[in-house]
Design a protein around this motif. Structure first.
Motif, PDB file in Angstrom:
ATOM      1  N   SER A  16      62.112 -23.592  17.682  1.00 35.53           N
ATOM      2  CA  SER A  16      61.227 -22.739  16.897  1.00 35.53           C
ATOM      3  C   SER A  16      59.789 -23.264  16.917  1.00 35.53           C
ATOM      4  CB  SER A  16      61.738 -22.652  15.459  1.00 35.53           C
ATOM      5  OG  SER A  16      60.883 -21.868  14.676  1.00 35.53           O
ATOM      6  N   THR A  17      59.652 -24.581  16.851  1.00 37.93           N
ATOM      7  CA  THR A  17      58.323 -25.181  16.873  1.00 37.93           C
ATOM      8  C   THR A  17      57.642 -24.958  18.215  1.00 37.93           C
ATOM      9  OG1 THR A  17      58.957 -26.819  15.227  1.00 37.93           O
ATOM     10  CG2 THR A  17      57.060 -27.353  16.598  1.00 37.93           C
ATOM     11  N   VAL A  18      58.382 -25.095  19.318  1.00 35.91           N
ATOM     12  CA  VAL A  18      57.797 -24.858  20.642  1.00 35.91           C
ATOM     13  C   VAL A  18      57.443 -23.376  20.789  1.00 35.91           C
ATOM     14  CG1 VAL A  18      58.234 -24.906  23.131  1.00 35.91           C
ATOM     15  CG2 VAL A  18      58.871 -26.865  21.707  1.00 35.91           C
ATOM     16  N   ARG A  19      58.278 -22.482  20.275  1.00 32.53           N
ATOM     17  CA  ARG A  19      57.972 -21.055  20.305  1.00 32.53           C
ATOM     18  C   ARG A  19      56.661 -20.785  19.550  1.00 32.53           C
ATOM     19  NH1 ARG A  19      62.643 -19.427  19.904  1.00 32.53           N
ATOM     20  NH2 ARG A  19      62.971 -19.778  17.693  1.00 32.53           N
ATOM     21  N   ALA A  20      56.488 -21.403  18.393  1.00 31.02           N
ATOM     22  CA  ALA A  20      55.251 -21.236  17.623  1.00 31.02           C
ATOM     23  C   ALA A  20      54.064 -21.822  18.389  1.00 31.02           C
ATOM     24  CB  ALA A  20      55.394 -21.902  16.253  1.00 31.02           C
ATOM     25  N   THR A  25      48.897 -21.218  21.203  1.00 32.54           N
ATOM     26  CA  THR A  25      48.013 -21.632  22.297  1.00 32.54           C
ATOM     27  C   THR A  25      47.663 -20.470  23.229  1.00 32.54           C
ATOM     28  OG1 THR A  25      49.945 -22.351  23.595  1.00 32.54           O
ATOM     29  CG2 THR A  25      48.787 -24.034  22.281  1.00 32.54           C
ATOM     30  N   ARG A  26      47.975 -19.249  22.854  1.00 33.29           N
ATOM     31  CA  ARG A  26      47.666 -18.095  23.706  1.00 33.29           C
ATOM     32  C   ARG A  26      46.165 -17.841  23.797  1.00 33.29           C
ATOM     33  NH1 ARG A  26      51.434 -13.197  22.186  1.00 33.29           N
ATOM     34  NH2 ARG A  26      50.791 -12.456  24.223  1.00 33.29           N
ATOM     35  N   ALA A  27      45.436 -18.157  22.773  1.00 36.77           N
ATOM     36  CA  ALA A  27      43.983 -17.916  22.763  1.00 36.77           C
ATOM     37  C   ALA A  27      43.296 -19.065  22.037  1.00 36.77           C
ATOM     38  CB  ALA A  27      43.676 -16.594  22.064  1.00 36.77           C
ATOM     39  N   ALA A  28      42.061 -19.322  22.437  1.00 33.49           N
ATOM     40  CA  ALA A  28      41.284 -20.390  21.807  1.00 33.49           C
ATOM     41  C   ALA A  28      41.049 -20.064  20.335  1.00 33.49           C
ATOM     42  CB  ALA A  28      39.946 -20.567  22.516  1.00 33.49           C
ATOM     43  N   GLY A  29      40.927 -21.121  19.546  1.00 28.31           N
ATOM     44  CA  GLY A  29      40.645 -20.997  18.119  1.00 28.31           C
ATOM     45  C   GLY A  29      39.951 -22.253  17.651  1.00 28.31           C
ATOM     46  N   ASP A  30      39.739 -22.372  16.353  1.00 33.34           N
ATOM     47  CA  ASP A  30      39.008 -23.504  15.805  1.00 33.34           C
ATOM     48  C   ASP A  30      39.602 -24.850  16.218  1.00 33.34           C
ATOM     49  OD1 ASP A  30      37.195 -21.838  14.598  1.00 33.34           O
ATOM     50  OD2 ASP A  30      38.161 -21.928  12.625  1.00 33.34           O
ATOM     51  N   ASP A  31      40.908 -24.941  16.252  1.00 36.89           N
ATOM     52  CA  ASP A  31      41.526 -26.218  16.593  1.00 36.89           C
ATOM     53  C   ASP A  31      42.224 -26.160  17.957  1.00 36.89           C
ATOM     54  OD1 ASP A  31      43.489 -24.522  15.737  1.00 36.89           O
ATOM     55  OD2 ASP A  31      44.416 -25.932  14.342  1.00 36.89           O
TER      56      ASP A  31
END
Length: 118
Positions: A16-20, A25-31
């Motif tokens: 579940s954690t890898v799925r999340a 990580t599909r798109a850039a964000g603040d972190d």
């Protein structure tokens, strides 16, 4: 570390954690915008891959121990064949996990010196 959960529950949580992670990580964000972010994620995935062979070996050992005590059966009536397939698959998975660790370790090393020009 919460050892009150079953191994099956822990594996489900890891999946579940890898799925999340895949969604996050599909798109850039603040972190999730710098090479250092990728460096950290790849380093953690490398650590995960490094630990998988031990878990897979321990699964194989459980099955072998249960087989030695005569406690296994197959719904198909083909226990030897089914167990052989399972153990062979686990062995291949161990080798693949070791290769994954090696590849991720190389990627992690390669990411180390990479930065962003401002």
């Amino acid at each position: 570390m919460d050892l009150d959960r079953s191994p099956s529950q822990m594996a489900a949580e890891a999946a579940s954690t890898v799925r999340a992670l895949n969604h996050r990580t599909r798109a850039a964000g603040d972190d999730w915008q710098y090479p250092g972010d990728a460096y950290n994620v790849v380093g953690n995935l490398s650590e995960l891959a490094m630990m998988l062979p031990q878990a897979l070996e321990q699964i194989s050992r459980l099955l072998a121990d249960l087989n030695e005590t005569g406690r296994l059966r197959s719904d198909k009536g083909t226990l030897d064949q089914d167990l052989g397939e399972a153990l062979h698959g686990l062995g291949e998975a161990r080798e693949a996990a070791q290769q994954l660790y090696s590849a991720l370790n190389r990627a992690h090393s390669g990411l180390g010196p990479i930065g962003v020009e401002m």
